[in-house]
Write a protein that holds these residues in place. Structure first.
Motif, PDB file in Angstrom:
ATOM      1  N   GLU A  33       0.827  -1.206   0.000  1.00 54.06           N
ATOM      2  CA  GLU A  33       0.000   0.000   0.000  1.00 54.06           C
ATOM      3  C   GLU A  33       0.859   1.254   0.000  1.00 54.06           C
ATOM      4  O   GLU A  33       0.535   2.241  -0.681  1.00 54.06           O
ATOM      5  CB  GLU A  33      -0.921  -0.013   1.229  1.00 54.06           C
ATOM      6  N   ARG A  38      -7.547  -3.318 -11.376  1.00 50.63           N
ATOM      7  CA  ARG A  38      -8.514  -3.597 -10.311  1.00 50.63           C
ATOM      8  C   ARG A  38      -7.797  -3.763  -8.965  1.00 50.63           C
ATOM      9  O   ARG A  38      -8.279  -3.280  -7.932  1.00 50.63           O
ATOM     10  CB  ARG A  38      -9.315  -4.850 -10.646  1.00 50.63           C
ATOM     11  N   THR A  39      -6.646  -4.434  -8.989  1.00 52.00           N
ATOM     12  CA  THR A  39      -5.875  -4.612  -7.749  1.00 52.00           C
ATOM     13  C   THR A  39      -5.382  -3.269  -7.218  1.00 52.00           C
ATOM     14  O   THR A  39      -5.443  -3.006  -6.004  1.00 52.00           O
ATOM     15  CB  THR A  39      -4.683  -5.543  -7.983  1.00 52.00           C
ATOM     16  N   GLU A  59      -6.743  -0.354  -7.773  1.00 51.39           N
ATOM     17  CA  GLU A  59      -7.904   0.374  -7.261  1.00 51.39           C
ATOM     18  C   GLU A  59      -8.277  -0.113  -5.863  1.00 51.39           C
ATOM     19  O   GLU A  59      -8.656   0.684  -4.997  1.00 51.39           O
ATOM     20  CB  GLU A  59      -9.096   0.196  -8.212  1.00 51.39           C
ATOM     21  N   ARG A  60      -8.169  -1.415  -5.653  1.00 49.41           N
ATOM     22  CA  ARG A  60      -8.474  -1.959  -4.330  1.00 49.41           C
ATOM     23  C   ARG A  60      -7.490  -1.428  -3.287  1.00 49.41           C
ATOM     24  O   ARG A  60      -7.879  -1.066  -2.180  1.00 49.41           O
ATOM     25  CB  ARG A  60      -8.452  -3.486  -4.379  1.00 49.41           C
ATOM     26  N   HIS A  61      -6.205  -1.383  -3.659  1.00 48.84           N
ATOM     27  CA  HIS A  61      -5.202  -0.818  -2.745  1.00 48.84           C
ATOM     28  C   HIS A  61      -5.509   0.657  -2.468  1.00 48.84           C
ATOM     29  O   HIS A  61      -5.407   1.115  -1.320  1.00 48.84           O
ATOM     30  CB  HIS A  61      -3.807  -0.954  -3.331  1.00 48.84           C
ATOM     31  N   THR A  87      -8.356   2.190  -2.530  1.00 50.15           N
ATOM     32  CA  THR A  87      -9.516   2.283  -1.650  1.00 50.15           C
ATOM     33  C   THR A  87      -9.128   2.002  -0.208  1.00 50.15           C
ATOM     34  O   THR A  87      -9.544   2.709   0.727  1.00 50.15           O
ATOM     35  CB  THR A  87     -10.610   1.306  -2.093  1.00 50.15           C
ATOM     36  N   GLU A  88      -8.294   0.992  -0.002  1.00 52.78           N
ATOM     37  CA  GLU A  88      -7.874   0.634   1.352  1.00 52.78           C
ATOM     38  C   GLU A  88      -6.990   1.730   1.951  1.00 52.78           C
ATOM     39  O   GLU A  88      -7.091   2.040   3.145  1.00 52.78           O
ATOM     40  CB  GLU A  88      -7.137  -0.698   1.337  1.00 52.78           C
TER      41      GLU A  88
END
Length: 268
Positions: A178, A203-204, A206-208, A210-211
């Motif tokens: 992150e 997508r991965t 974007e997930r990071h 968001t977190e």
């Protein structure tokens, strides 16, 4: 800053005083040897008081055994500690061993070489620049340390070095991946560009992202970019060893973006 730096080299410990924080400035004949004698009207300025009142430059004086001899309020704010935590203490009493060993190596270097040294380091999630100046008083050796809270590099012919440790402060809630994503996004890369750099899917990434936003209480790319700029984080910082410079609970420098305290606590 140039004049401050030259004046800092004239700071001396006065052992005749009752308190270990008592110092006297020996004002040089000239701030610039080519300019002739120092003007009479500034010879009697209390230069130590000038440093003590300076809000953006932390002043710390450390003896070659690690004893903290003097500090100003800006230094307290920089380190996020109380006056009683530093007064009459050694670096070993306050800071983590990694922090102490590295800084004492810089103190010994400037004393042994009689040359100044400038170190960049990330402390509590903020990039700082500390200039170390040697001083001798009889058989006692000191390093006068001026630290800029804004991370600006002062002018001057001085050796540069970088800390091998990184204190992320509120950013320590981020995983190594992150943090990497945060730095790359903060450097102006788009999500697709970061995905290509890290060989991960958009997508991965974007997930990071968001977190990261959930943990730090920020969401937009503009906020992330500002946070990275404030911290002074660059890709070359990512391999550095993480640590907490001050083991005991303390208040970090207050000008980072607010973080999500609940998320930070639950993720720690």
């Amino acid at each position: 800053m140039g004049e401050f730096a030259q004046l800092a080299q004239q700071l001396r410990f006065d052992p005749s005083e009752a308190t270990p924080r008592a110092f006297a400035f020996v004002v040089p004949n000239s701030l610039n040897p080519s300019e002739g004698a120092m003007r009479e009207e500034i010879k009697n300025i209390d230069w130590l008081n000038v440093f003590d009142q300076e809000p953006d430059v932390g002043l710390t004086v450390v003896e070659d055994n690690g004893q903290i001899i003097h500090f100003n309020q800006a230094a307290l704010r920089l380190f996020g500690v109380d006056d009683e935590d530093l007064l009459g203490k050694s670096l070993h009493d306050v800071f983590a061993e990694e922090y102490v060993q590295e800084r004492m190596s810089w103190v010994r270097e400037v004393i042994d070489t009689n040359k100044a040294l400038r170190a960049t380091h990330i402390y509590c999630g903020r990039m700082l620049v500390s200039s170390f100046y040697p001083h001798r008083d009889g058989d006692r050796n000191f390093a006068i340390v001026l630290t800029r809270l804004d991370g600006m590099l002062p002018d001057g012919d001085i050796k540069d070095t970088q800390s091998q440790f990184i204190d992320l402060g509120p950013l320590s809630v981020l995983s190594p991946r992150e943090l990497e994503v945060l730095v790359l996004l903060g450097q102006g890369n788009s999500v697709p560009e970061v995905s290509r750099l890290l060989y991960r899917s958009p997508r991965t990434i974007e997930r990071h992202k968001t977190e990261i936003g959930h943990k730090l209480g920020v969401s937009s790319i503009a906020q992330l970019t500002r946070l990275v700029a404030q911290a002074g984080l660059k890709p070359e910082h990512l391999p550095l060893q993480r640590f907490n410079a001050v083991p005991k609970p303390h208040q970090c420098t207050p000008d980072l973006l607010p973080v999500n305290i609940e998320a930070s606590s639950s993720s720690a």
